[in-house]
Write an enzyme that holds these catalytic residues in place. Structure first.
Site, PDB file in Angstrom:
ATOM      1  N   SER A  20       0.834  -1.213   0.000  1.00 30.46           N
ATOM      2  CA  SER A  20       0.000   0.000   0.000  1.00 30.46           C
ATOM      3  C   SER A  20       0.864   1.256   0.000  1.00 30.46           C
ATOM      4  O   SER A  20       1.864   1.335   0.733  1.00 30.46           O
ATOM      5  CB  SER A  20      -0.885   0.039   1.253  1.00 30.46           C
ATOM      6  N   ILE A  21       0.442   2.247  -0.771  1.00 26.17           N
ATOM      7  CA  ILE A  21       1.161   3.525  -0.765  1.00 26.17           C
ATOM      8  C   ILE A  21       1.111   4.119   0.648  1.00 26.17           C
ATOM      9  O   ILE A  21       2.063   4.735   1.110  1.00 26.17           O
ATOM     10  CB  ILE A  21       0.576   4.492  -1.814  1.00 26.17           C
ATOM     11  N   VAL A  69     -15.035   4.570   5.375  1.00 26.38           N
ATOM     12  CA  VAL A  69     -15.346   5.947   4.976  1.00 26.38           C
ATOM     13  C   VAL A  69     -16.694   6.111   4.272  1.00 26.38           C
ATOM     14  O   VAL A  69     -17.075   7.230   3.936  1.00 26.38           O
ATOM     15  CB  VAL A  69     -14.228   6.563   4.095  1.00 26.38           C
ATOM     16  N   ALA A  99     -13.232   1.290  -6.830  1.00 21.89           N
ATOM     17  CA  ALA A  99     -14.233   1.218  -7.902  1.00 21.89           C
ATOM     18  C   ALA A  99     -14.428  -0.260  -8.212  1.00 21.89           C
ATOM     19  O   ALA A  99     -13.498  -1.061  -8.060  1.00 21.89           O
ATOM     20  CB  ALA A  99     -13.760   1.957  -9.145  1.00 21.89           C
ATOM     21  N   TYR A 159      -8.927   3.335 -16.947  1.00 25.13           N
ATOM     22  CA  TYR A 159      -9.039   3.993 -15.632  1.00 25.13           C
ATOM     23  C   TYR A 159     -10.474   4.523 -15.435  1.00 25.13           C
ATOM     24  O   TYR A 159     -10.973   4.609 -14.327  1.00 25.13           O
ATOM     25  CB  TYR A 159      -7.995   5.099 -15.491  1.00 25.13           C
ATOM     26  N   LYS A 166     -11.237  10.847  -9.569  1.00 31.18           N
ATOM     27  CA  LYS A 166      -9.997  11.569  -9.207  1.00 31.18           C
ATOM     28  C   LYS A 166     -10.109  13.048  -9.588  1.00 31.18           C
ATOM     29  O   LYS A 166      -9.611  13.918  -8.865  1.00 31.18           O
ATOM     30  CB  LYS A 166      -8.771  10.933  -9.888  1.00 31.18           C
ATOM     31  N   ILE A 195       1.922   2.182  -9.327  1.00 27.84           N
ATOM     32  CA  ILE A 195       2.649   1.313  -8.383  1.00 27.84           C
ATOM     33  C   ILE A 195       1.810   0.046  -8.230  1.00 27.84           C
ATOM     34  O   ILE A 195       0.584   0.134  -8.067  1.00 27.84           O
ATOM     35  CB  ILE A 195       2.816   2.013  -7.014  1.00 27.84           C
ATOM     36  N   LEU A 198      -2.678  -3.592  -4.379  1.00 28.20           N
ATOM     37  CA  LEU A 198      -3.948  -4.320  -4.451  1.00 28.20           C
ATOM     38  C   LEU A 198      -4.954  -3.577  -5.341  1.00 28.20           C
ATOM     39  O   LEU A 198      -5.574  -4.157  -6.231  1.00 28.20           O
ATOM     40  CB  LEU A 198      -4.491  -4.450  -3.032  1.00 28.20           C
TER      41      LEU A 198
HETATM   42  P1  NAD Z   1      -4.332  -0.196  -1.674  1.00 23.65           P
HETATM   43  O1  NAD Z   1      -5.318  -1.183  -2.183  1.00 23.65           O
HETATM   44  O2  NAD Z   1      -3.175  -0.693  -0.940  1.00 23.65           O
HETATM   45  O3  NAD Z   1      -5.060   0.929  -0.799  1.00 23.65           O
HETATM   46  C1  NAD Z   1      -6.403   1.305  -0.991  1.00 23.65           C
HETATM   47  C2  NAD Z   1      -7.012   1.399   0.387  1.00 23.65           C
HETATM   48  O4  NAD Z   1      -8.344   1.918   0.331  1.00 23.65           O
HETATM   49  C3  NAD Z   1      -7.083   0.040   1.071  1.00 23.65           C
HETATM   50  O5  NAD Z   1      -6.422   0.081   2.315  1.00 23.65           O
HETATM   51  C4  NAD Z   1      -8.576  -0.157   1.283  1.00 23.65           C
HETATM   52  O6  NAD Z   1      -8.900  -0.891   2.437  1.00 23.65           O
HETATM   53  C5  NAD Z   1      -9.033   1.294   1.383  1.00 23.65           C
HETATM   54  N1  NAD Z   1     -10.475   1.419   1.264  1.00 23.65           N
HETATM   55  C6  NAD Z   1     -11.279   1.016   0.248  1.00 23.65           C
HETATM   56  N2  NAD Z   1     -12.573   1.217   0.581  1.00 23.65           N
HETATM   57  C7  NAD Z   1     -12.578   1.775   1.823  1.00 23.65           C
HETATM   58  C8  NAD Z   1     -13.597   2.200   2.708  1.00 23.65           C
HETATM   59  N3  NAD Z   1     -14.907   2.099   2.392  1.00 23.65           N
HETATM   60  N4  NAD Z   1     -13.238   2.718   3.910  1.00 23.65           N
HETATM   61  C9  NAD Z   1     -11.943   2.846   4.251  1.00 23.65           C
HETATM   62  N5  NAD Z   1     -10.928   2.463   3.455  1.00 23.65           N
HETATM   63  C10 NAD Z   1     -11.244   1.925   2.257  1.00 23.65           C
HETATM   64  O7  NAD Z   1      -3.878   0.589  -3.004  1.00 23.65           O
HETATM   65  P2  NAD Z   1      -3.017   1.925  -3.204  1.00 23.65           P
HETATM   66  O8  NAD Z   1      -2.617   1.881  -4.628  1.00 23.65           O
HETATM   67  O9  NAD Z   1      -2.005   2.072  -2.151  1.00 23.65           O
HETATM   68  O10 NAD Z   1      -4.132   3.057  -3.072  1.00 23.65           O
HETATM   69  C11 NAD Z   1      -4.017   4.185  -2.202  1.00 23.65           C
HETATM   70  C12 NAD Z   1      -4.386   5.450  -2.959  1.00 23.65           C
HETATM   71  O11 NAD Z   1      -3.385   5.721  -3.946  1.00 23.65           O
HETATM   72  C13 NAD Z   1      -5.711   5.390  -3.712  1.00 23.65           C
HETATM   73  O12 NAD Z   1      -6.366   6.640  -3.603  1.00 23.65           O
HETATM   74  C14 NAD Z   1      -5.260   5.182  -5.142  1.00 23.65           C
HETATM   75  O13 NAD Z   1      -6.214   5.613  -6.098  1.00 23.65           O
HETATM   76  C15 NAD Z   1      -4.027   6.074  -5.139  1.00 23.65           C
HETATM   77  N6  NAD Z   1      -3.122   5.897  -6.258  1.00 23.65           N
HETATM   78  C16 NAD Z   1      -2.611   4.658  -6.537  1.00 23.65           C
HETATM   79  C17 NAD Z   1      -1.742   4.518  -7.603  1.00 23.65           C
HETATM   80  C18 NAD Z   1      -1.181   3.150  -7.947  1.00 23.65           C
HETATM   81  O14 NAD Z   1      -0.697   2.965  -9.066  1.00 23.65           O
HETATM   82  N7  NAD Z   1      -1.168   2.203  -7.034  1.00 23.65           N
HETATM   83  C19 NAD Z   1      -1.384   5.622  -8.386  1.00 23.65           C
HETATM   84  C20 NAD Z   1      -1.926   6.867  -8.073  1.00 23.65           C
HETATM   85  C21 NAD Z   1      -2.802   6.998  -7.007  1.00 23.65           C
END
Ligand code: NAD
Length: 259
Positions: A20-21, A69, A99, A159, A166, A195, A198
């Site tokens: 996770s980020i 959330v 999504a 996307y 977004k 990145i 999940l």
């Molecule tokens: P991740 O799956 O590790 O994290 C997503 C998180 O959202 C998870 O911990 C999940 O439990 C949480 N989540 C989903 N529904 C929820 C809810 N109802 N209540 C509380 N938490 C909830 O994936 P990630 O890639 O680390 O995503 C983190 C953020 O980074 C997201 O906003 C994603 O869009 C953004 N992002 C990701 C990338 C990428 O390539 N991975 C690039 C740009 C932005």
């Protein structure tokens, strides 16, 4: 100015696993001396979050709360509990999106009403709901950071509805920055390059998005969790004290490329 976050407490929302980020952000804040509070979506994530936090030196001082959330009551109760337990918060990282997988492939034209609303509810509106709940705890000011993606600014194949969510999140960052600026709270976004996490797995043909970065981004390499974590650290520290309503791209420079 001192870059240390010693004596400061930050809420990190959205650690699901070590990829996770949010976990990258947690590690950067921890390395800077911050005390961490983790929130996770549902009980099934609790063990994984606790196990990860235990790998940090002094990680046993971290606190953990369940916060879905989509549930306003759960959000209010969570932040009320955090206030009772620690009092003041100095910043928050919102790393949450969702999504339905069916909406993350094919033609955007086929986006369903339910899929549209789900993506916007979890990935965009949640930032506003959480910002409202955390504001009373940020009585000394501080920063809120969220994570966005280029797909909100430009059309990225597959996307789809997440890109539209977004775009809504990006606009929310600006409106929230204006709402909260008078309270000394800054709100910014990091637009991260792809990145393998999940969530990213759900995006159709994610591998080709990654390959594109490696071949065409100015830095010719993929974005790392650590790079995003360190930028979040900057945005949550006093070094960025004049920055709000901003989006910083941490994507090896990919966003500047025309074709
Ligand atoms: P991740 O799956 O590790 O994290 C997503 C998180 O959202 C998870 O911990 C999940 O439990 C949480 N989540 C989903 N529904 C929820 C809810 N109802 N209540 C509380 N938490 C909830 O994936 P990630 O890639 O680390 O995503 C983190 C953020 O980074 C997201 O906003 C994603 O869009 C953004 N992002 C990701 C990338 C990428 O390539 N991975 C690039 C740009 C932005």
């Amino acid at each position: 100015m001192n870059m240390s976050l010693q004596g400061r407490t930050y809420v990190v929302m959205g650690v699901a696993n070590k990829r996770s980020i949010a976990w990258g952000i947690a590690q950067s804040l921890h390395n800077a001396g911050a005390r961490l509070i983790f929130t996770y979506a549902a009980e099934r994530f609790e063990k994984s979050v606790r196990d990860l936090a235990a790998t940090l030196e002094g990680g046993e001082e971290s606190l953990f709360y369940q916060c879905d959330v989509t549930d306003d009551e759960n959000i209010m109760e969570t932040f009320q509990q955090i206030q009772n337990d620690v009092g003041v918060i100095h910043g928050l990282a919102h790393c949450i999106a969702f999504a339905n997988k069916e909406e993350l492939k094919g033609d955007f034209l086929n986006t369903s009403r339910d899929g549209f609303l789900t993506a916007h509810n979890i990935s965009s509106y949640s930032l506003t709901a959480v910002s409202r709940a955390v504001q009373p705890l940020m009585s000394e000011g501080g920063g809120i950071v969220t994570l966005t993606y280029l797909g909100g600014e430009r059309v990225v194949p597959n996307y789809n509805v997440m890109g539209v969510a977004k775009a809504s999140l990006d606009a929310s960052v600006k409106y929230l920055a204006e709402s909260l600026g008078k309270h000394g709270i800054r709100v910014n976004a990091i637009s991260a390059g792809p990145i393998r996490t999940l969530s990213a797995k759900g995006v159709g043909d994610f591998n080709s998005i990654l390959k594109d970065i490696e071949e065409r981004a100015p830095l010719r390499r993929p974005t790392t969790q650590e790079e995003v974590g360190d930028t979040a650290y900057f945005l949550l520290s006093d070094f960025s004290r004049g920055v709000t309503g901003e989006m910083i791209h941490v994507d090896s420079g990919f966003h500047i490329i025309g074709r």
